[in-house]
Design a protein around this motif. Structure first.
Motif, short mmCIF file in Angstrom:
data_model
loop_
_atom_site.label_atom_id
_atom_site.label_comp_id
_atom_site.label_asym_id
_atom_site.label_seq_id
_atom_site.Cartn_x
_atom_site.Cartn_y
_atom_site.Cartn_z
N ILE A 60 0.83 -1.20 0.00
CA ILE A 60 0.00 0.00 0.00
C ILE A 60 0.87 1.25 0.00
CG2 ILE A 60 -1.58 1.34 1.46
CD1 ILE A 60 -2.71 -1.52 2.26
N ALA A 61 1.90 1.22 0.88
CA ALA A 61 2.78 2.40 0.97
C ALA A 61 3.41 2.69 -0.39
CB ALA A 61 3.85 2.14 2.03
N GLU A 62 3.85 1.63 -1.05
CA GLU A 62 4.48 1.83 -2.36
C GLU A 62 3.50 2.38 -3.39
OE1 GLU A 62 7.47 -0.02 -3.87
OE2 GLU A 62 8.23 -1.10 -2.10
N LEU A 63 2.31 1.80 -3.37
CA LEU A 63 1.29 2.26 -4.31
C LEU A 63 0.94 3.72 -4.06
CD1 LEU A 63 -1.07 -0.84 -4.41
CD2 LEU A 63 0.40 -0.03 -6.25
N LYS A 64 0.95 4.05 -2.77
CA LYS A 64 0.61 5.44 -2.43
C LYS A 64 1.67 6.39 -2.95
CE LYS A 64 -2.50 5.30 1.46
NZ LYS A 64 -2.59 5.15 2.91
N SER A 65 2.93 5.99 -2.74
CA SER A 65 3.99 6.88 -3.23
C SER A 65 3.93 6.97 -4.76
CB SER A 65 5.36 6.39 -2.75
OG SER A 65 5.59 5.09 -3.26
N ALA A 66 3.41 5.91 -5.38
CA ALA A 66 3.22 5.94 -6.84
C ALA A 66 1.95 6.66 -7.24
CB ALA A 66 3.23 4.51 -7.39
N LYS A 67 1.18 7.06 -6.23
CA LYS A 67 -0.08 7.79 -6.43
C LYS A 67 -1.07 7.02 -7.29
CE LYS A 67 1.84 12.26 -5.52
NZ LYS A 67 2.28 13.55 -6.05
N LEU A 68 -1.06 5.72 -7.08
CA LEU A 68 -1.95 4.91 -7.89
C LEU A 68 -3.19 4.47 -7.11
CD1 LEU A 68 -2.03 3.72 -10.73
CD2 LEU A 68 -1.05 1.63 -9.80
N LEU A 69 -2.98 4.30 -5.82
CA LEU A 69 -4.05 3.75 -5.01
C LEU A 69 -4.92 4.88 -4.46
CD1 LEU A 69 -4.89 0.87 -4.03
CD2 LEU A 69 -3.88 1.54 -1.85
N VAL A 70 -6.22 4.73 -4.60
CA VAL A 70 -7.13 5.71 -4.01
C VAL A 70 -7.47 5.32 -2.57
CG1 VAL A 70 -9.26 6.98 -4.32
CG2 VAL A 70 -8.05 6.06 -6.31
N VAL A 71 -8.03 4.15 -2.44
CA VAL A 71 -8.34 3.65 -1.09
C VAL A 71 -7.77 2.26 -0.91
CG1 VAL A 71 -10.38 5.04 -0.64
CG2 VAL A 71 -10.60 2.92 -1.91
N GLU A 72 -7.37 1.97 0.33
CA GLU A 72 -6.72 0.69 0.62
C GLU A 72 -7.62 -0.50 0.41
OE1 GLU A 72 -4.77 0.47 4.36
OE2 GLU A 72 -3.95 2.49 4.20
N GLY A 73 -8.92 -0.27 0.67
CA GLY A 73 -9.88 -1.37 0.63
C GLY A 73 -9.89 -2.11 -0.70
N THR A 74 -9.52 -1.42 -1.76
CA THR A 74 -9.56 -2.07 -3.07
C THR A 74 -8.43 -3.08 -3.25
OG1 THR A 74 -8.41 -0.15 -3.88
CG2 THR A 74 -10.76 -0.23 -4.29
N LEU A 75 -7.37 -2.94 -2.48
CA LEU A 75 -6.22 -3.82 -2.65
C LEU A 75 -6.53 -5.25 -2.23
CD1 LEU A 75 -3.15 -4.00 -3.33
CD2 LEU A 75 -2.75 -3.70 -0.88
N TYR A 76 -7.25 -5.37 -1.14
CA TYR A 76 -7.44 -6.71 -0.57
C TYR A 76 -8.21 -7.65 -1.48
CZ TYR A 76 -5.36 -4.61 3.49
OH TYR A 76 -4.48 -3.98 4.31
N PRO A 77 -9.31 -7.17 -2.08
CA PRO A 77 -9.97 -8.08 -3.04
C PRO A 77 -9.04 -8.47 -4.19
CG PRO A 77 -11.36 -6.19 -2.52
CD PRO A 77 -10.04 -5.93 -1.91
N LEU A 78 -8.22 -7.53 -4.61
CA LEU A 78 -7.30 -7.78 -5.71
C LEU A 78 -6.29 -8.86 -5.34
CD1 LEU A 78 -6.17 -6.98 -8.50
CD2 LEU A 78 -4.83 -5.21 -7.35
N LEU A 79 -5.68 -8.70 -4.16
CA LEU A 79 -4.69 -9.67 -3.70
C LEU A 79 -5.31 -11.06 -3.60
CD1 LEU A 79 -2.84 -7.65 -0.90
CD2 LEU A 79 -1.89 -8.40 -3.08
N THR A 80 -6.53 -11.09 -3.03
CA THR A 80 -7.20 -12.38 -2.87
C THR A 80 -7.47 -13.04 -4.23
OG1 THR A 80 -8.22 -11.50 -0.90
CG2 THR A 80 -9.14 -13.52 -1.78
N ARG A 81 -7.87 -12.21 -5.19
CA ARG A 81 -8.16 -12.77 -6.51
C ARG A 81 -6.89 -13.29 -7.18
NH1 ARG A 81 -8.38 -10.38 -11.30
NH2 ARG A 81 -8.31 -8.27 -10.43
N LEU A 82 -5.81 -12.51 -7.05
CA LEU A 82 -4.54 -12.94 -7.63
C LEU A 82 -4.07 -14.24 -6.99
CD1 LEU A 82 -2.65 -9.52 -7.90
CD2 LEU A 82 -3.67 -10.84 -9.76
#
Lengths: 519, 110
Positions: free
Chosen positions: B34-56
């Motif tokens: 999340i921290a990395e994504l944030k510094s890349a300014k790609l992530l809006v909200v953290e909540g979206t990451l978890y479904p993605l990780l689970t799907r991957l």
């Protein structure tokens, strides 16, 4: 002050404030509802919870806080994103979010924030979707009709729970229990900046209301009552002091004949009197001081003063009890003796009450001993007064079995022992005198000097044979057992002083009755 | 609205690629991603990451290990599987193609 809860989130124990907990629960419920399609989704929720727990721990450690509050939860929600954010980034566009709770669920709670008394009407208003004022009006009208409204109000006050938590308040108003609802409710509250009324159970609420009343209009009444108490106890205290002085004076004058005082040995009369005074005066004084303190909140009564008052009272009471017990013990044994003397026979006797003092020779001797005031004030005056002794002279008229005329005087008294009781009985002086056909009865007995009242009694029995006519002075009525002379009054002759009786085989009968039988 | 939709679609694909790239550099904890994504300014909200990780993970591209933590319960550390590595390579190719396509498109536009 806020209530905090301990929650276990993502295997971490977190302290959280109650309203923050509600916000968090609403948020997590929404997330759970959103990710509730497959077994994998459970893992997603767990991951999110773990992350939230981690953020909480960070907040608590970095900000040196004891508990998570609503602001922290809102920060986390902003960071984590709401369900709406997730929706836009997910593939399945068709899976639009459906709120897990419909906005229509309402529950009945009392609204203490908008209520006038206990929030019953306001709560009903929310529940029925009617303005509270109409409900209040209806409640007032029901009071006018029969007063059932008051009872119903109290019953509802006790039964219906108060809307305490945010979710309860939202249920009360029928707001949707989800994140949007929570946030809206929270913001509403912030905007209105309402003071949340502090209250607990029915009792504390009731006391709260009562307290408001007392501190307001009640305070004046309270002061008035306290003032009255002070005035009354002050007057009573003064009265007691006067009574003490009077009793001391009377006792000093040797008025041992006055009934309740005549019981007590002279040796401890004053002591007992002071004990009684203390017994009544100290509580009055304490009441006065206490009322003064409560009503006018002057400086509190000194502890030393209170304690010494208590000790003085206890000492006085103990002394009083000791002497009362001592006097009571003097009534333990009873003794009596009988003295029979013959009467000069007459066909008709007149029985009178000798109200004036009758001086026999020995009487004269006796009265030499006593002071003049004794005679003048107490003895001759024989009206019923407050200090009247219990009736200690009883006169009976009986049929003589052996045909002889006689008078039997029975003297009885109590005492610590039989000897003393007998001595007390012997101390009785009772005046009975036959002057030709007139029988003079003294209205009371006298005790020779230094003898105290020990329930001394005289029973005088006049025995006459059948056929003897007795003319009874009506003054004797209260001393006579079984006979009431007004039964013998002839019609229209109410004011006669004498009633005529005749001794028959069946006992004493009215002359009138016998006449009636003849005719 | 249409633009928003397109942006979302684009971001979705790129987010997935970036996550795989970040994880491909070595075992990593979700918060760090999340921290990395944030510094890349790609992530809006953290909540979206978890479904993605689970799907991957469910697609066999990722796996995770539980690693003890000094401050709190054990954490999930994600790594790429063999399939994941293959996926990253494929995506690298795709990304080059796409960026070429975009560059080309922009140039022709000019």
């Amino acid at each position: 002050m806020k209530r905090t809860l301990n929650i276990n989130i993502g295997n971490s124990l977190i302290h959280i404030e109650e309203d923050a907990y509600e916000l968090l629960t609403g948020y997590l419920n929404e997330i759970k509802a959103h990710f509730a399609k497959s077994a994998d989704d459970f893992e997603i929720v767990t991951d999110i919870e773990n992350r939230i727990a981690e953020m909480f721990r960070e907040i608590l450690t970095t900000q040196q806080k004891a508990a998570i509050n609503t602001n922290d939860v809102q920060t986390i929600i902003a960071q984590m994103g709401t369900v709406r954010d997730f929706q836009s980034s997910e593939e399945e566009e068709e899976n639009a979010f459906v709120p897990p709770y419909s906005a229509g669920i309402k529950r009945l709670y009392r609204d203490t924030e908008q209520g006038m008394v206990a929030g019953v009407c306001a709560g009903l208003g929310h529940y029925l979707n009617i303005e509270d004022r109409w409900i209040r009006l209806f409640a007032l009208l029901s009071v006018l009709v029969g007063g059932a409204g008051i009872l119903a109000y109290f019953v509802m006050w006790i039964i219906v729970p108060r809307a305490q938590t945010r979710s309860e308040k939202m249920y009360m108003k029928g707001e949707a229990i989800n994140l949007q609802g929570f946030i809206r409710n929270f913001q509403d509250e912030m905007e209105n900046n309402q003071l949340i009324k502090r209250s607990g159970t029915f009792i504390t609420e009731f006391l709260d209301v009562l307290g408001k009343f007392i501190s307001g209009t009640g305070k004046t009444i309270f002061k008035f009552v306290a003032g009255t108490i002070i005035l009354m106890s002050g007057i009573m205290l003064l009265g007691l002091i006067v009574v003490l002085a009077v009793f001391l004076g009377v006792w000093d004058a040797g008025a041992n004949e006055i009934f309740p005082l005549s019981m007590v040995d002279q040796a401890y009369q004053s002591t007992l009197l002071f004990a009684a005074f203390i017994f009544f005066a100290v509580p009055l004084l304490a009441l006065l001081l206490f009322s003064a303190r409560v009503a006018f909140s002057s400086r509190p009564v000194n502890k030393a003063v209170s304690f010494s008052l208590l000790i003085v009272w206890l000492l006085g009471t103990a002394t009083g009890i000791f002497y009362i017990a001592k006097v009571t013990a003097d009534f333990k044994e009873e003794a009596e003796f009988t003295q029979t003397s013959p009467l000069k026979p007459y066909a008709t006797y007149t029985l009178v009450l000798d109200k004036s003092r009758f001086f026999s020779k020995e009487d004269s001797v006796r009265y030499q001993i006593n002071s003049d005031s004794y005679r003048g004030r107490i003895i001759v005056d024989h009206n019923d007064g407050p200090f009247q002794r219990p009736v200690d002279v009883r006169i009976r008229i009986e049929r003589s079995m052996d045909g002889k005329f006689a008078v039997v005087q029975n003297f009885s008294a109590h005492g610590k022992s039989f000897d003393i009781a007998l001595k007390n009985a012997q101390s009785i002086h009772y005046d009975f005198l036959q002057q030709d056909s007139v029988l003079n009865f003294s209205p009371k007995l006298y005790l020779t000097k230094n003898n105290y009242w020990r329930n001394q009694e005289v029973n005088v029995t006049v025995k006459v044979p059948v056929g003897t006519k007795l003319i009874l002075n009506k003054d004797l009525d209260r001393y006579l057992e079984d006979y009431r002379s007004w039964n013998c009054d002839q019609e229209g002759e109410d004011n006669r002083d004498f009633a005529e009786w005749v001794m028959t085989e069946d006992g004493l009968k009215c002359q009138k009755e016998i006449n009636g039988e003849h005719h | 609205m249409i633009a928003e939709n397109t942006q979302t679609q684009m971001r979705k694909g790129i987010l997935e690629y970036c996550v795989l790239l970040i994880i491909s550099r070595g075992e990593i904890y979700a918060s760090d991603i999340i921290a990395e994504l944030k510094s890349a300014k790609l992530l809006v909200v953290e909540g979206t990451l978890y479904p993605l990780l689970t799907r991957l993970k469910n697609n066999g591209l990722l796996s995770y290990n539980w690693v003890e933590s000094t401050s709190g319960p054990p954490r999930k550390y994600y790594v790429l599987t063999e399939d994941g590595r293959g996926m990253v390579k494929q995506l690298d190719t795709t990304w080059q193609e796409l960026s070429y396509a975009i560059e080309t498109s922009k140039q022709t536009n000019k």
